[in-house]
Scaffold this active site. Structure first.
Site, short mmCIF file in Angstrom:
data_model
loop_
_atom_site.label_atom_id
_atom_site.label_comp_id
_atom_site.label_asym_id
_atom_site.label_seq_id
_atom_site.Cartn_x
_atom_site.Cartn_y
_atom_site.Cartn_z
N GLY A 128 31.72 40.66 46.60
CA GLY A 128 30.21 40.79 47.89
C GLY A 128 29.90 42.00 48.82
O GLY A 128 29.66 41.54 48.89
N ARG A 135 41.58 39.71 37.96
CA ARG A 135 42.44 39.23 39.11
C ARG A 135 42.71 37.39 37.82
O ARG A 135 42.13 36.89 37.65
CB ARG A 135 41.46 38.34 40.19
CG ARG A 135 41.24 39.41 41.13
CD ARG A 135 40.02 39.09 41.76
NE ARG A 135 39.65 40.64 42.11
CZ ARG A 135 39.19 40.83 43.09
NH1 ARG A 135 39.86 39.60 43.76
NH2 ARG A 135 38.64 42.07 43.45
N ASP A 157 41.31 34.32 43.72
CA ASP A 157 40.92 35.25 43.94
C ASP A 157 41.51 36.19 43.48
O ASP A 157 41.14 37.68 43.64
CB ASP A 157 38.96 35.06 44.34
CG ASP A 157 38.97 34.83 45.66
OD1 ASP A 157 39.91 33.04 45.55
OD2 ASP A 157 39.04 35.79 46.74
N ASP A 172 44.07 42.32 48.81
CA ASP A 172 43.73 41.46 49.60
C ASP A 172 43.53 41.41 51.11
O ASP A 172 45.14 40.16 51.66
CB ASP A 172 42.63 40.55 48.89
CG ASP A 172 41.59 40.37 49.45
OD1 ASP A 172 41.33 40.24 50.77
OD2 ASP A 172 40.26 40.29 48.54
P1 AMP Z 1 37.91 37.35 50.82
O1 AMP Z 1 38.49 36.28 51.41
O2 AMP Z 1 37.86 38.71 51.71
O3 AMP Z 1 39.07 37.24 49.60
O4 AMP Z 1 36.48 36.90 50.57
C1 AMP Z 1 36.48 35.97 49.58
C2 AMP Z 1 34.63 36.85 48.75
O5 AMP Z 1 34.07 36.98 49.63
C3 AMP Z 1 34.52 37.75 47.97
O6 AMP Z 1 33.90 37.54 46.62
C4 AMP Z 1 33.97 38.78 48.74
O7 AMP Z 1 33.98 39.21 48.12
C5 AMP Z 1 33.13 37.96 49.82
N1 AMP Z 1 33.20 38.09 51.31
C6 AMP Z 1 33.81 38.60 51.73
N2 AMP Z 1 33.19 39.77 53.12
C7 AMP Z 1 32.02 39.52 52.84
C8 AMP Z 1 30.58 39.97 53.57
N3 AMP Z 1 31.19 41.07 54.20
N4 AMP Z 1 29.94 40.57 52.54
C9 AMP Z 1 29.71 39.76 51.73
N5 AMP Z 1 30.74 38.97 51.12
C10 AMP Z 1 31.63 39.09 51.52
MG MG Z 2 39.87 38.71 47.87
#
Ligand code: AMP
Ligand code: MG
Length: 469
Positions: free
Chosen positions: A83, A174, A245, A255
């Site tokens: 994202g 992943r 993930d 992460d």
């Molecule tokens: P994470 O908690 O960092 O593992 O993220 C979980 C999901 O949320 C993943 O698909 C990330 O790409 C998405 N994500 C986290 N932060 C953002 C953001 N600011 N904008 C878009 N997607 C995000």
């Molecule tokens: Mg992640």
């Protein structure tokens, strides 16, 4: 520049989207990892081109993509994807190693859902500190090559400076990529992904016949996780968001958002603000590793055997093997931390006793080892007195003297870890334009076995981390 050779796009189209990074023309370089660049033979003159690291200028042969994946987040399946990340390409080093070069925080992508695709400066610098420390203590991890500020605001609880981190990983595949293939694609998609992963990460098993190579894939991936999580445990690392993930198939720590390091030993330690039930607490990490691998094995079932019951049986054996291997790796690591050479039937008990003493006396996990590594024999603080005589007896049984054991401890147990209060103070200063504390801390973390009077002290403050920063 980079020596790109891109292969991920040979996978079926469901696994990625072509993605131009967003424009960030006001990029300013705030961190560049020259040592890593030299190691991977990435041109260090790139540090003069912040626009490469903000996504504004694409390096030659870049073929930017965002990856699709899914994941069991706190146990619940969700379709996710990059994202806020764009992979510029796969860089090949002179000895043929392949690394993804990824921009994190460069703007919205096909998978952004409601998110802004952005990242703030402090969390990206935090990822630098932690990833480079993990690398310095030989724990497999994604690495940090560069951080640029974007000149754009990022709105969180308050308005923050935008930044882009250039992350380097052996790959970004992943367990969640397999979840995605299994639950959103076909059996052929899972097979294509498994074959790609074998080619990229486990080429030595490519020659085995079909069913067996997938069983070996499961075994090898599980083995890497067993070792990785044992290493985490023995450095007091709490990952904080072990969703499928966030579990790299090649056994790298990935992460580093809500992760943090434990000070006083407490198995229940949780830092993440959203982990209300402690699913990802320190003590749960080995079991969660097993839970995630069970999801991975479910993806592989049709490849393990045509007979479903047989496939399940085979997978179960591997998951049980993971638990045994974890215990072995854990004890091996602990032996090093206690300074032992060889193996003794009482080692596991000694390790457990030591942890119990730490727990009941609220002793610092890292510094307890440092204390007895550096004190005169028999001259240690009282809760450890009795344990130390058992420790010395163990040394004697194996012909080791205390001095050698202490030297061993110092080689296995870092004198500096990324302690939360120091990390936070350095990030606060950086946000205000003062990068000196960040640089000093980073230097200490990259030389973790050298005692550092400034950064080796513990803090008992309660520390809380946040996801999606
Ligand atoms: P994470 O908690 O960092 O593992 O993220 C979980 C999901 O949320 C993943 O698909 C990330 O790409 C998405 N994500 C986290 N932060 C953002 C953001 N600011 N904008 C878009 N997607 C995000
Ligand atoms: Mg992640």
């Amino acid at each position: 520049m980079f020596n790109f050779n891109n292969t991920y796009t040979k996978l079926p189209g469901m696994f990625y989207s072509r993605q131009q990074p967003a424009q960030n023309p006001l990029a300013g370089m705030v961190y560049f990892n020259e040592i890593l660049a030299n190691k991977l033979r990435i041109d260090i003159n790139l540090q003069n081109s912040p626009k490469i690291f903000s996504g504004d200028e694409l390096p030659k042969n870049a073929a930017p993509i965002s990856q699709a994946y899914a994941g069991f987040q706190y146990g619940r399946f969700n379709v996710l994807g990059d994202g806020r990340a764009v992979i510029l390409g796969e860089h090949i080093t002179p000895n043929g190693e392949r690394f993804d070069i990824q921009l994190k925080g460069s703007g919205r992508t096909h998978y952004s859902r409601g998110g802004d695709g952005l990242a703030a400066l402090a969390p990206m610098l935090r990822e630098v500190l932690i990833s480079e420390f993990l690398a310095a203590v030989n724990i497999p991890t994604t690495r940090s090559l560069a951080v640029v500020t974007t000149g754009k605001d990022v709105v969180r609880e308050r308005v923050l400076q935008g930044a882009v981190l250039t992350r380097i990983a052996s790959s970004h595949i992943r367990v969640g990529t397999f979840d995605f293939a299994r639950l959103m694609g076909s059996a052929d998609d899972v097979k294509a992904l498994a074959d790609y992963v074998i080619w990229r990460h486990f080429p030595h098993i490519e020659t085995y016949n079909d069913n067996h190579r997938y069983l070996l894939l499961l075994r090898e991936a599980a083995d890497l996780q067993a070792k990785l999580i044992a290493q985490w445990m023995n450095i007091g690392f709490v990952h904080g968001v072990m969703n499928t993930d966030n579990m790299s198939i090649c056994g790298e720590t990935i992460d580093l958002g809500p992760c943090a390091f434990m000070d006083a030993y407490d198995p229940e330690t949780v830092f993440s603000s959203i982990d209300q039930h402690g699913r990802y607490s320190y003590k749960n990490q080995p079991a969660i590793g097993g839970w995630n691998l069970a999801r991975f094995s479910e993806s592989l079932l049709p490849l393990l055997s045509k007979d479903k019951a047989e496939a399940v049986k085979l997978a179960e054996i591997e998951i049980n093997l993971y638990a045994t291997k974890f215990d072995e790796y854990w004890l091996d690591e602990m032996r090093g931390k206690m300074g032992f050479v060889g193996e003794d039937s009482l080692d596991a008990q000694l390790a457990r006793d030591l942890l119990e003493i730490m727990y009941f006396n609220k002793l610092d996990f890292t510094n307890t080892f440092n204390t007895f590594a550096n004190s005169e024999s028999g001259n240690c603080n009282s809760p450890l007195q009795e344990w130390l005589s058992n420790w010395e007896a163990r040394l004697k049984r194996h012909g080791q003297n205390v001095g050698d054991a202490q030297k061993n401890i110092r080689q296995h147990n870092p004198a500096v870890i990324p302690r939360n209060h120091f990390v936070q103070a350095s990030l606060d200063a950086a946000e205000n334009g003062d990068f000196k504390p960040f640089s000093e801390l980073l230097y200490a973390l990259c030389n973790p076995y050298t005692f550092n009077g400034k950064f080796s002290t513990s803090s008992s403050e309660k520390y809380v981390t946040f996801c999606g920063t």
